[in-house]
Design an enzyme around this catalytic site. Structure first.
Site, short mmCIF file in Angstrom:
data_model
loop_
_atom_site.label_atom_id
_atom_site.label_comp_id
_atom_site.label_asym_id
_atom_site.label_seq_id
_atom_site.Cartn_x
_atom_site.Cartn_y
_atom_site.Cartn_z
N PRO A 350 -19.13 -70.23 -2.48
CA PRO A 350 -19.36 -70.69 -3.75
C PRO A 350 -20.17 -69.77 -4.35
O PRO A 350 -20.49 -69.27 -3.69
CB PRO A 350 -20.72 -72.45 -3.57
CG PRO A 350 -20.05 -72.66 -2.30
CD PRO A 350 -19.26 -71.30 -1.51
N GLY A 353 -16.77 -66.75 -8.38
CA GLY A 353 -16.03 -66.40 -9.67
C GLY A 353 -14.79 -67.07 -8.81
O GLY A 353 -14.14 -66.45 -9.87
N LYS A 354 -14.80 -67.83 -8.21
CA LYS A 354 -13.09 -67.67 -8.28
C LYS A 354 -12.94 -68.78 -9.44
O LYS A 354 -11.50 -68.91 -10.14
CB LYS A 354 -13.11 -68.81 -6.58
CG LYS A 354 -13.43 -68.27 -5.24
CD LYS A 354 -12.98 -69.11 -4.23
CE LYS A 354 -13.87 -70.66 -4.38
NZ LYS A 354 -15.47 -70.08 -3.75
N SER A 671 -16.98 -68.37 18.07
CA SER A 671 -16.74 -66.84 17.70
C SER A 671 -18.76 -66.61 18.40
O SER A 671 -18.97 -65.66 18.45
CB SER A 671 -16.91 -66.62 16.12
OG SER A 671 -17.72 -66.97 15.82
N LYS A 714 -19.40 -61.99 8.53
CA LYS A 714 -20.51 -61.93 9.57
C LYS A 714 -20.93 -59.95 9.06
O LYS A 714 -22.17 -60.44 9.52
CB LYS A 714 -19.87 -61.81 10.58
CG LYS A 714 -19.16 -63.61 10.70
CD LYS A 714 -17.87 -63.44 11.94
CE LYS A 714 -18.01 -64.98 11.71
NZ LYS A 714 -17.11 -64.89 13.62
#
Length: 801
Positions: A350, A353-354, A671, A714
């Protein structure tokens, strides 16, 4: 004078003196009291129950003021008695006595206070006239009662007669019964009667208006039918002006042939239908939608490639992949003249700027912009619309959006596509399959529309925070463009070039009022925000400007300069330190790298050992996959115990507790396998882990380090937290191309393929060498050699044998 009479409780009626009433009795005690009274003097006392729901009230449940009445007639039916009774006088119950199956009461009559004055006469005349007025307004009353009221009666009798005729609640009737002052009773009845007349007037007015409306409608319908008959006889009947207008709109809409044919049929059905038929309204709404859709209207893509590139760069910093894809779209459109609408999906955390870049794309292309939020939608009809057979049916959000845009080729943004749900009303994501497939959306079918609509020219853009929740079939139709979190330098440039100016305008300020220095902006980014996007940064800037705006509004004329040292005055204490790493190397603690919907995060893995029976304890709200990673790590360590310098059965007398702090936050994924294994080995060997090393990678039971996702997020999170060295799976080396150069410059990377390499890098000193069994045997033999030492005394004692 006292009297002993049977007492009969009544639920909600009051018998007033001088009035006749017909009552029905069914309760056993009431029946017994009536039978007894009827056989003797026919005198009873009626008392109102305090609670009408009680079936067997006692003396304490009755009001003490009642009415003495005489039974005039009585008819017995199956289990009930219908009795005509006449009220005699008001009485007060002094005491109760039990008699057979009913109660008898000792009562005394209450004398009434009455004076024959001019005021009393005036009140009586007023009440009589008002009651006549109420009857004229439609009040229902017994004719005999009306005649008694209109005849010459005493003030006391008149008040009781009118009280019995009014629509009153039981407690209001009881209050009137208890009033022995006739003047006060007449005044109270005047107010109550006035209120009832007002209600009757309102009812009459409403009924009159309803009747007028009905008569007007019926008259208009009759005249319209006569007009239609006259026009048919003359052969000059013309279509109504409204239908004419609709017909002209259908012709002007330039619909496809089959759609125009459908619209013409619906119009013909409407013409032959009475306008008061409910279906006429549905057909009219349907035709209004058909003619308002942009069947042949489209925006021209006038913006050139260079101009579009300039618009995108001006509105948004970074996001190179998204911008490059839009420029490619424009280039192909310019060369080919037409192309199938592309379905892009902007995926990322979030605040990066999508959504806002969708508006910039529309501006760059010169098209209309439509945004529909899909978050929380669970009804398939929201996408495809309702069928017209349902009352209140509407088209789906896609068709409504096209209608609002007014063109057939807008930029259509479907926001939060990953948050679409499904329940008994259908699966909205399945309904999106047709709309978002370039091969078949030229014939998109909406349930309400009932005719196909061409969506092939629409440029669809979808946004999502995560891709895992998007169904595979829908995801296959999307071209995924990943949006990564911003670095500190990118946040500074966005804040400096975009957010500061935006918040100045929003808060009514200018550069003449306030100056937020670069050092202050960097201080906010480092110490008050820790996010992938810039929403929280914008909030902090807005908070400072609001406080400055308050000063300006209060009369501050001097320009306010906000320096780094002033930020804490406006935003309070520092929220985050510049680094999150530990102050010293710790045993049993490693630093992992994680990816969430909000971007990258660092993850501390803590391991504690305690006496036990070999249990593995997991806390920190871990998901199933992460729990399995912990179990796999423990199995790997047990299998390689000798190689790691541990006793073969080290686990039998200890419990291993793995905890991931921030226990309120759910965590999952494979991971963190490398970090978990390193922390457990560190705890078992007592060797600290380098505090400035972060690691990520899935570990197999054989110790192999597997490839993971979210490398860019990451690595940026590790850089933000102050780590200096990153351990990554060897297969992820290719993913460093997406990491900003300023981040790569500050970090050292090690690419590994096995857990042995991870331990060698992460632990502060080498693992102890494995202990062999032969050494252990030699030590045991040496201890046994020391025991057989014989003293002289022992030798002497053995000689005789």
């Amino acid at each position: 004078m006292e009297k002993l009479v049977p007492i009969i409780p009544i639920r909600d009626g009051i018998i007033f003196p001088s009035t006749d009433s017909v009552l029905t009795f069914g309760r056993p005690k009431s029946l017994a009291a009536l039978e007894s009274a009827f056989q003797h003097e026919r005198i009873v006392c009626f008392a109102l129950q305090k609670n009408s729901r009680l079936n067997d009230p006692g003396p304490e449940d009755l009001f003490e003021i009642g009415t003495l009445a005489r039974i005039e007639r009585m008819i017995r039916t199956d289990g009930e008695i219908n009795a005509q009774v006449r009220g005699l006088s008001r009485v007060k119950v002094i005491s109760y006595e039990k008699y057979d199956s009913y109660y008898v009461a000792r009562v005394v009559e209450l004398p009434e206070i009455v004076e024959e004055t001019e005021e009393i006469k005036a009140l009586c005349n007023h009440l009589t006239n008002e009651f006549r007025k109420a009857m004229n307004f439609g009040k229902s009353a017994d004719f005999l009662l009306f005649m008694n009221i209109m005849s010459e009666t005493s003030a006391s009798e008149l008040s009781d007669l009118i009280a019995s005729a009014l629509e009153l609640k039981p407690l209001e009737r009881q209050d009137l019964l208890e009033m022995t002052d006739v003047k006060k009773r007449l005044q109270t009845l005047t107010d109550l009667l006035a209120k009832e007349i007002k209600i009757l007037e309102l009812e009459r007015r409403i009924a009159s208006k309803t009747q007028e409306r009905f008569e007007k409608g019926a008259r208009e319908a009759m005249l319209r039918e006569r007009l239609k008959t006259i026009e048919e006889e003359l052969g000059e009947r013309e279509e109504q002006s409204e239908n004419k207008t609709l017909l002209n709109k259908i012709k002007a809409a330039k619909m496809p042939e089959e759609v125009e044919e459908k619209a013409t049929k619906e119009l013909a059905k409407l013409q032959n239908m009475n306008q008061y038929n409910p279906e006429a309204g549905y057909i009219r709404n349907y035709l209004d939608l058909l003619v308002s859709l942009p069947w042949d209207k489209e925006s021209k893509d006038e913006a050139g490639i260079k101009a579009a590139e300039a618009i995108l760069d001006k509105d948004h910093y970074g996001l190179q992949k998204a911008k490059e894809r839009i420029i490619e779209y424009l280039a192909v459109y310019k060369l080919a003249g037409k192309m199938k609408g592309s379905i892009l999906c902007f995926a990322g955390p979030p605040g990066v700027g999508k959504t806002s870049i969708g508006k910039s794309i529309a501006r760059a292309l010169g098209r209309k912009f439509v945004r529909v939020s899909l978050g929380g939608i669970r009804d398939e009809a929201e996408i495809r619309g309702h069928r017209r057979t349902y009352v209140g049916a509407l088209p789906g959000r896609i068709i409504q959006g096209i209608k609002d845009a007014g063109t057939k080729n807008p930029v259509f943004m479907l926001d939060e596509i990953d948050k679409v749900g499904s329940d008994f009303r259908g699966d909205p994501s399945s309904a999106l399959l047709e709309a978002l497939d370039p091969e078949q959306n030229d014939q998109f079918s909406d349930h309400y529309l009932e005719v196909p609509f061409d969506l092939s020219d629409v440029m669809f853009i979808t946004t999502a925070n995560v891709l895992d929740t998007i169904p595979h079939a829908l995801r296959d139709r999307l071209e995924i463009i990943q949006f990564s979190g911003y670095t500190h330098d990118e946040k500074f440039k966005i804040g400096h070039d975009f957010l500061v100016q935006k918040q100045l305008e929003n808060n009514g300020l200018t550069n003449h009022n306030v100056d937020l220095t670069d050092d202050a902006l960097k201080f906010i980014i480092h110490h008050y925000t820790r996010e992938a996007g810039v929403r929280n940064l914008e909030r902090k800037i807005a908070t400072i400007f609001r406080k400055v705006a308050k000063k300006v509004a209060e009369g501050e004329k001097k320009k306010v300069t906000v320096k780094a040292t002033d930020v804490t005055k406006y935003l309070g204490p520092i929220k985050f330190q510049s680094t999150m790493i530990e102050k010293q190397d710790e045993v049993g603690m490693s630093t992992g790298l994680a990816w969430t919907e909000a971007g990258g995060e660092i993850l501390f893995i803590e391991v504690a050992l305690m006496p036990g029976r070999g249990q593995l304890i997991l806390t920190g709200q871990l998901g199933d996959v992460m729990k399995e990673s912990c179990q796999a790590a423990m199995s790997y360590i047990r299998a390689k115990a000798t190689k790691l310098g541990l006793p073969e059965k080290f686990y039998q007398k200890i419990d291993v507790h793995v905890h991931v702090p921030e226990g309120a936050v759910p965590k999952d994924g494979p991971s963190a396998g490398g970090a978990i294994t390193t922390a457990i080995v560190s705890a078992l060997t007592k060797i600290p882990v380098h505090r400035k090393i972060g690691m990520t990678g899935e570990v197999t039971l054989r110790g192999r380090i597997m490839e993971i996702g979210g490398v860019k997020e990451k690595v940026i999170a590790a850089h933000r937290a102050g780590l200096k060295t990153i351990i990554l799976p060897k297969d992820n080396q290719k993913d460093l191309e997406d990491v900003p150069k300023e981040v790569l410059k500050d970090l050292k990377f090690h690419f590994v393929s096995h857990m042995d390499e991870v331990l060698e890098l992460a632990l502060t000193k080498p693992l102890p060498k494995a202990k062999t069994k032969t050494k252990t045997k030699i030590k045991v033999k040496e201890t046994k050699i020391l025991k057989p030492i014989v003293t002289p005394l022992q030798i002497h004692a053995t000689k005789p044998n």
